[in-house]
Design a protein around this motif. Structure first.
Motif, PDB file in Angstrom:
ATOM      1  N   LYS A   1     -21.429 -11.445 -17.519  1.00  0.00           N
ATOM      2  CA  LYS A   1     -22.305 -11.863 -18.621  1.00  0.00           C
ATOM      3  C   LYS A   1     -23.780 -11.810 -18.245  1.00  0.00           C
ATOM      4  CE  LYS A   1     -19.233 -14.723 -21.432  1.00  0.00           C
ATOM      5  NZ  LYS A   1     -18.963 -16.082 -21.944  1.00  0.00           N
ATOM      6  N   GLU A   2     -24.090 -12.178 -17.015  1.00  0.00           N
ATOM      7  CA  GLU A   2     -25.489 -12.183 -16.597  1.00  0.00           C
ATOM      8  C   GLU A   2     -26.053 -10.760 -16.557  1.00  0.00           C
ATOM      9  OE1 GLU A   2     -28.358 -13.337 -12.818  1.00  0.00           O
ATOM     10  OE2 GLU A   2     -26.242 -13.947 -12.776  1.00  0.00           O
ATOM     11  N   SER A   3     -25.283  -9.832 -15.949  1.00  0.00           N
ATOM     12  CA  SER A   3     -25.726  -8.423 -15.872  1.00  0.00           C
ATOM     13  C   SER A   3     -25.843  -7.824 -17.263  1.00  0.00           C
ATOM     14  CB  SER A   3     -24.737  -7.601 -15.042  1.00  0.00           C
ATOM     15  OG  SER A   3     -24.717  -8.051 -13.716  1.00  0.00           O
ATOM     16  N   ARG A   4     -24.846  -8.134 -18.096  1.00  0.00           N
ATOM     17  CA  ARG A   4     -24.859  -7.638 -19.477  1.00  0.00           C
ATOM     18  C   ARG A   4     -26.114  -8.127 -20.205  1.00  0.00           C
ATOM     19  NH1 ARG A   4     -20.801  -6.375 -23.582  1.00  0.00           N
ATOM     20  NH2 ARG A   4     -19.201  -6.540 -21.971  1.00  0.00           N
ATOM     21  N   GLY A   5     -26.417  -9.423 -20.065  1.00  0.00           N
ATOM     22  CA  GLY A   5     -27.575 -10.005 -20.731  1.00  0.00           C
ATOM     23  C   GLY A   5     -28.878  -9.375 -20.257  1.00  0.00           C
ATOM     24  N   ARG A   6     -28.999  -9.187 -18.924  1.00  0.00           N
ATOM     25  CA  ARG A   6     -30.216  -8.587 -18.377  1.00  0.00           C
ATOM     26  C   ARG A   6     -30.380  -7.146 -18.843  1.00  0.00           C
ATOM     27  NH1 ARG A   6     -29.407  -9.284 -12.210  1.00  0.00           N
ATOM     28  NH2 ARG A   6     -31.258  -7.949 -12.084  1.00  0.00           N
ATOM     29  N   ALA A   7     -29.282  -6.393 -18.846  1.00  0.00           N
ATOM     30  CA  ALA A   7     -29.334  -4.979 -19.250  1.00  0.00           C
ATOM     31  C   ALA A   7     -29.746  -4.838 -20.703  1.00  0.00           C
ATOM     32  CB  ALA A   7     -27.970  -4.322 -19.021  1.00  0.00           C
ATOM     33  N   MET A   8     -29.132  -5.654 -21.568  1.00  0.00           N
ATOM     34  CA  MET A   8     -29.409  -5.555 -23.002  1.00  0.00           C
ATOM     35  C   MET A   8     -30.818  -6.056 -23.319  1.00  0.00           C
ATOM     36  SD  MET A   8     -26.654  -4.110 -24.059  1.00  0.00           S
ATOM     37  CE  MET A   8     -26.672  -4.179 -25.839  1.00  0.00           C
ATOM     38  N   GLN A   9     -31.241  -7.090 -22.597  1.00  0.00           N
ATOM     39  CA  GLN A   9     -32.587  -7.626 -22.814  1.00  0.00           C
ATOM     40  C   GLN A   9     -33.659  -6.599 -22.414  1.00  0.00           C
ATOM     41  OE1 GLN A   9     -32.933 -11.553 -21.331  1.00  0.00           O
ATOM     42  NE2 GLN A   9     -34.701 -12.031 -22.575  1.00  0.00           N
ATOM     43  N   ALA A  10     -33.322  -5.783 -21.410  1.00  0.00           N
ATOM     44  CA  ALA A  10     -34.270  -4.769 -20.940  1.00  0.00           C
ATOM     45  C   ALA A  10     -34.197  -3.485 -21.768  1.00  0.00           C
ATOM     46  CB  ALA A  10     -34.010  -4.457 -19.475  1.00  0.00           C
ATOM     47  N   GLY A  11     -33.367  -3.508 -22.839  1.00  0.00           N
ATOM     48  CA  GLY A  11     -33.388  -2.381 -23.773  1.00  0.00           C
ATOM     49  C   GLY A  11     -32.216  -1.428 -23.714  1.00  0.00           C
ATOM     50  N   ALA A  12     -31.146  -1.780 -22.980  1.00  0.00           N
ATOM     51  CA  ALA A  12     -29.975  -0.896 -22.939  1.00  0.00           C
ATOM     52  C   ALA A  12     -29.417  -0.678 -24.347  1.00  0.00           C
ATOM     53  CB  ALA A  12     -28.895  -1.483 -22.037  1.00  0.00           C
ATOM     54  N   VAL A  13     -28.917   0.506 -24.579  1.00  0.00           N
ATOM     55  CA  VAL A  13     -28.323   0.851 -25.879  1.00  0.00           C
ATOM     56  C   VAL A  13     -26.952   0.209 -26.013  1.00  0.00           C
ATOM     57  CG1 VAL A  13     -27.428   2.785 -27.245  1.00  0.00           C
ATOM     58  CG2 VAL A  13     -29.579   3.030 -26.017  1.00  0.00           C
ATOM     59  N   ALA A  14     -26.201   0.181 -24.906  1.00  0.00           N
ATOM     60  CA  ALA A  14     -24.840  -0.370 -24.932  1.00  0.00           C
ATOM     61  C   ALA A  14     -24.419  -0.766 -23.531  1.00  0.00           C
ATOM     62  CB  ALA A  14     -23.871   0.663 -25.516  1.00  0.00           C
ATOM     63  N   PHE A  15     -23.375  -1.606 -23.477  1.00  0.00           N
ATOM     64  CA  PHE A  15     -22.813  -2.086 -22.218  1.00  0.00           C
ATOM     65  C   PHE A  15     -21.294  -2.005 -22.372  1.00  0.00           C
ATOM     66  CE2 PHE A  15     -21.830  -4.901 -18.753  1.00  0.00           C
ATOM     67  CZ  PHE A  15     -22.939  -4.914 -17.913  1.00  0.00           C
ATOM     68  N   LEU A  16     -20.694  -0.969 -21.775  1.00  0.00           N
ATOM     69  CA  LEU A  16     -19.267  -0.700 -21.979  1.00  0.00           C
ATOM     70  C   LEU A  16     -18.451  -1.060 -20.752  1.00  0.00           C
ATOM     71  CD1 LEU A  16     -19.275   2.852 -23.640  1.00  0.00           C
ATOM     72  CD2 LEU A  16     -19.110   0.639 -24.769  1.00  0.00           C
ATOM     73  N   GLY A  17     -17.317  -1.711 -20.997  1.00  0.00           N
ATOM     74  CA  GLY A  17     -16.372  -1.954 -19.920  1.00  0.00           C
ATOM     75  C   GLY A  17     -15.503  -0.722 -19.703  1.00  0.00           C
ATOM     76  N   LYS A  18     -15.213  -0.417 -18.430  1.00  0.00           N
ATOM     77  CA  LYS A  18     -14.282   0.672 -18.114  1.00  0.00           C
ATOM     78  C   LYS A  18     -12.860   0.121 -18.190  1.00  0.00           C
ATOM     79  CE  LYS A  18     -17.363   2.728 -14.577  1.00  0.00           C
ATOM     80  NZ  LYS A  18     -17.482   2.998 -13.131  1.00  0.00           N
TER      81      LYS A  18
ATOM     82  N   LEU B   1     -29.080  -1.674 -12.707  1.00  0.00           N
ATOM     83  CA  LEU B   1     -30.159  -2.493 -13.269  1.00  0.00           C
ATOM     84  C   LEU B   1     -31.498  -2.199 -12.580  1.00  0.00           C
ATOM     85  CD1 LEU B   1     -28.211  -5.856 -13.629  1.00  0.00           C
ATOM     86  CD2 LEU B   1     -28.936  -4.351 -15.485  1.00  0.00           C
ATOM     87  N   GLN B   2     -31.441  -1.939 -11.278  1.00  0.00           N
ATOM     88  CA  GLN B   2     -32.667  -1.578 -10.555  1.00  0.00           C
ATOM     89  C   GLN B   2     -33.198  -0.219 -11.010  1.00  0.00           C
ATOM     90  OE1 GLN B   2     -30.934  -1.990  -6.632  1.00  0.00           O
ATOM     91  NE2 GLN B   2     -32.014  -3.919  -6.236  1.00  0.00           N
ATOM     92  N   LEU B   3     -32.286   0.721 -11.271  1.00  0.00           N
ATOM     93  CA  LEU B   3     -32.710   2.024 -11.785  1.00  0.00           C
ATOM     94  C   LEU B   3     -33.333   1.872 -13.169  1.00  0.00           C
ATOM     95  CD1 LEU B   3     -32.951   5.085 -11.757  1.00  0.00           C
ATOM     96  CD2 LEU B   3     -30.562   5.233 -12.497  1.00  0.00           C
ATOM     97  N   GLN B   4     -32.737   1.021 -14.005  1.00  0.00           N
ATOM     98  CA  GLN B   4     -33.298   0.758 -15.333  1.00  0.00           C
ATOM     99  C   GLN B   4     -34.740   0.256 -15.211  1.00  0.00           C
ATOM    100  OE1 GLN B   4     -31.755  -2.698 -17.466  1.00  0.00           O
ATOM    101  NE2 GLN B   4     -31.850  -1.596 -19.427  1.00  0.00           N
ATOM    102  N   ARG B   5     -34.965  -0.671 -14.261  1.00  0.00           N
ATOM    103  CA  ARG B   5     -36.306  -1.218 -14.032  1.00  0.00           C
ATOM    104  C   ARG B   5     -37.265  -0.141 -13.515  1.00  0.00           C
ATOM    105  NH1 ARG B   5     -34.160  -5.734 -12.052  1.00  0.00           N
ATOM    106  NH2 ARG B   5     -34.338  -5.056  -9.887  1.00  0.00           N
ATOM    107  N   GLU B   6     -36.777   0.663 -12.581  1.00  0.00           N
ATOM    108  CA  GLU B   6     -37.590   1.735 -11.981  1.00  0.00           C
ATOM    109  C   GLU B   6     -38.059   2.729 -13.052  1.00  0.00           C
ATOM    110  OE1 GLU B   6     -39.209   3.901  -8.664  1.00  0.00           O
ATOM    111  OE2 GLU B   6     -38.234   1.939  -8.642  1.00  0.00           O
TER     112      GLU B   6
END
Length: 257
Positions: A215-232, A191-196
């Motif tokens: 859920k919190e990380s997923r929400g922040r990532a998607m709100q900041a424009g992530a294309v997808a959030f995949l579970g391993k 998430l920090q790299l995404q911001r950087e």
């Protein structure tokens, strides 16, 4: 790719008529097409410029020099790979040319093998650049290896990094078409790299992957424009579908799975 390379046009720019003639014959003997120009100005005025796959350019010429031609092409956004040739090798000029992206810097006289190797290197870069580069950032070596192999099996190019810092230091963010990024990383996290990247104005589509769905990380990532959030672990089909959407090969929006 072999048939494309065989059709490649190699242009020579040299004010020495004998060098133009012998280099033209040599290039044609390799199976490429060749065009020759006695000055940088002649090349710039020619319609052959935009057909050219690789340039062989003398460093020192009357009028515009080889390095000035390199700068002019870069300023116009023309990214033709350049092989410099010179009878007056100079460390400063060599460094300047290579720093600006020259494929090779050959002293005259050069041998057939040196020139052929330089042309192959230039053309490999040209045709490889037409395929999207997918970068993987994950501190787990097995994930990096398997994801890289999977991406290459889809027909894309792939490059892997064990940390956000190593990705930023590589300079490859400017060549990357899509970033597959682990959320939890030592030191700078995903998430920090995404911001950087956002602060730097680098808008690479990001696919987050994580073994610890939150859920919190997923929400922040998607709100900041992530294309997808995949579970391993994720499936091959999931990743391919998301990469296609991220690269604009398919229609689609952001996805969380």
């Amino acid at each position: 790719m072999e048939s494309e390379v065989a059709k490649a046009l190699i242009s020579i720019v040299d004010n020495d008529e004998s060098i133009r003639r012998t280099t033209t014959f040599l290039i044609e003997s390799f199976g490429f097409r060749a065009a020759a120009f006695e000055s940088a100005e002649d090349l710039l005025k020619s319609v052959r410029l935009h057909e050219t796959s690789c340039l062989i350019v003398d460093v020192q010429m009357p009028g515009m020099s080889g390095l000035q031609l390199q700068s002019q092409l870069a300023a116009e956004g023309i990214g033709i790979p350049i092989i410099f040739v010179t009878a007056y090798d100079d460390k400063g000029l060599r460094h300047q040319a290579k720093q600006a992206g020259a494929v090779a810097f050959l002293g005259k006289p050069f041998n057939d093998e040196e020139l052929l190797e330089g042309i192959r290197l230039a053309l490999r870069g040209t045709f490889e650049a037409t395929r999207d580069l997918i970068a993987v950032v994950d501190d787990d070596e097995s994930i990096r290896r398997t994801t890289t192999l999977l991406i290459e099996s889809f027909g894309f190019r792939a490059i892997a990094f064990e940390s956000a810092e190593s990705f930023l230091q590589s300079g490859q963010q400017h060549n990357t078409s899509c970033l597959i990024l682990d959320v939890r990383l030592p030191q700078m996290n995903g998430l920090q790299l995404q911001r950087e990247l956002a602060v730097a104005g680098c808008s690479i589509p990001i696919v987050f992957i994580t073994a610890y769905d939150d859920k919190e990380s997923r929400g922040r990532a998607m709100q900041a424009g992530a294309v997808a959030f995949l579970g391993k672990p994720f499936s091959d089909e999931q990743l391919l579908q998301i990469l296609r959407a991220a690269l604009g090969h398919d229609k689609g929006g952001s996805t969380s799975m």
